[in-house]
Scaffold this motif. Structure first.
Motif, PDB file in Angstrom:
ATOM      1  N   GLU A   4      30.882  16.321  44.717  1.00 35.34           N
ATOM      2  CA  GLU A   4      29.997  15.941  43.631  1.00 35.34           C
ATOM      3  C   GLU A   4      30.520  16.424  42.292  1.00 35.34           C
ATOM      4  OE1 GLU A   4      26.103  17.885  43.857  1.00 35.34           O
ATOM      5  OE2 GLU A   4      26.938  19.052  45.478  1.00 35.34           O
ATOM      6  N   SER A   5      29.847  15.979  41.239  1.00 37.63           N
ATOM      7  CA  SER A   5      30.179  16.388  39.889  1.00 37.63           C
ATOM      8  C   SER A   5      29.537  17.746  39.614  1.00 37.63           C
ATOM      9  CB  SER A   5      29.654  15.348  38.893  1.00 37.63           C
ATOM     10  OG  SER A   5      30.011  15.710  37.592  1.00 37.63           O
ATOM     11  N   ILE A   6      30.338  18.697  39.127  1.00 35.59           N
ATOM     12  CA  ILE A   6      29.838  20.040  38.862  1.00 35.59           C
ATOM     13  C   ILE A   6      30.251  20.504  37.473  1.00 35.59           C
ATOM     14  CG2 ILE A   6      29.966  20.671  41.311  1.00 35.59           C
ATOM     15  CD1 ILE A   6      32.392  22.470  40.491  1.00 35.59           C
ATOM     16  N   GLU A  14      26.320  29.596  25.751  1.00 37.01           N
ATOM     17  CA  GLU A  14      27.517  29.307  26.542  1.00 37.01           C
ATOM     18  C   GLU A  14      28.728  29.819  25.781  1.00 37.01           C
ATOM     19  OE1 GLU A  14      29.672  25.282  27.252  1.00 37.01           O
ATOM     20  OE2 GLU A  14      28.194  25.489  28.863  1.00 37.01           O
ATOM     21  N   VAL A  15      29.512  30.689  26.408  1.00 36.78           N
ATOM     22  CA  VAL A  15      30.709  31.235  25.766  1.00 36.78           C
ATOM     23  C   VAL A  15      31.980  30.609  26.312  1.00 36.78           C
ATOM     24  CG1 VAL A  15      29.592  33.415  25.154  1.00 36.78           C
ATOM     25  CG2 VAL A  15      30.815  33.236  27.323  1.00 36.78           C
ATOM     26  N   ALA A  16      31.893  29.958  27.469  1.00 33.87           N
ATOM     27  CA  ALA A  16      33.070  29.293  28.043  1.00 33.87           C
ATOM     28  C   ALA A  16      32.628  28.260  29.072  1.00 33.87           C
ATOM     29  CB  ALA A  16      33.987  30.307  28.719  1.00 33.87           C
ATOM     30  N   GLU A  17      33.362  27.150  29.088  1.00 37.31           N
ATOM     31  CA  GLU A  17      33.193  26.152  30.138  1.00 37.31           C
ATOM     32  C   GLU A  17      34.468  26.185  30.968  1.00 37.31           C
ATOM     33  OE1 GLU A  17      31.362  22.072  29.544  1.00 37.31           O
ATOM     34  OE2 GLU A  17      33.477  21.555  29.865  1.00 37.31           O
ATOM     35  N   LEU A  18      34.350  26.610  32.217  1.00 40.26           N
ATOM     36  CA  LEU A  18      35.532  26.763  33.067  1.00 40.26           C
ATOM     37  C   LEU A  18      35.936  25.468  33.746  1.00 40.26           C
ATOM     38  CD1 LEU A  18      34.833  30.192  34.801  1.00 40.26           C
ATOM     39  CD2 LEU A  18      35.985  29.722  32.637  1.00 40.26           C
ATOM     40  N   TYR A  19      34.954  24.644  34.097  1.00 44.18           N
ATOM     41  CA  TYR A  19      35.267  23.396  34.788  1.00 44.18           C
ATOM     42  C   TYR A  19      34.115  22.420  34.608  1.00 44.18           C
ATOM     43  CZ  TYR A  19      36.689  20.103  38.391  1.00 44.18           C
ATOM     44  OH  TYR A  19      37.073  18.972  39.055  1.00 44.18           O
ATOM     45  N   LYS A  20      34.468  21.151  34.429  1.00 43.81           N
ATOM     46  CA  LYS A  20      33.457  20.099  34.400  1.00 43.81           C
ATOM     47  C   LYS A  20      34.100  18.852  34.966  1.00 43.81           C
ATOM     48  CE  LYS A  20      30.127  17.776  31.445  1.00 43.81           C
ATOM     49  NZ  LYS A  20      29.580  17.686  30.085  1.00 43.81           N
TER      50      LYS A  20
END
Length: 92
Positions: A28-30, A41-47
């Motif tokens: 699925e999409s995570i 939010e300080v960081a987006e690691l994966y999308k």
């Protein structure tokens, strides 16, 4: 029934790098993000889309444009129908 198993990061506390492990029951999409104690939010690691199974992602504070202070942060994995968070401690 949970579709995600989110493990505690290690090492924890950490200095600049820590590993986050999780298991997806379904493909699925995570989104995996890091938040400060104020909920920013300080960081987006994966999308994006990921296959079911066991995964590991590394959080390196040196990849963040702004410097993070020592303290408590939360890492969250979100799918279309579920969100799970855990606490981690950054020590400088």
């Amino acid at each position: 029934l949970t579709d995600i198993i989110l493990h505690q990061n290690y090492p924890n506390p950490f200095n600049s790098t820590t590993n986050i492990n999780y298991y997806l029951l379904n493909s699925e999409s995570i989104k995996i993000s890091i938040y400060d104690v104020l909920g920013r939010e300080v960081a987006e690691l994966y999308k994006g889309w990921q296959q079911s199974g066991y995964h590991e992602i590394q959080f390196n504070t040196k990849n963040i444009s702004s410097s993070l202070a020592s303290g408590i942060y939360f890492y969250t994995i979100t799918t279309s129908n579920q969100s799970i968070s855990k606490k981690m401690i950054l020590l400088r």
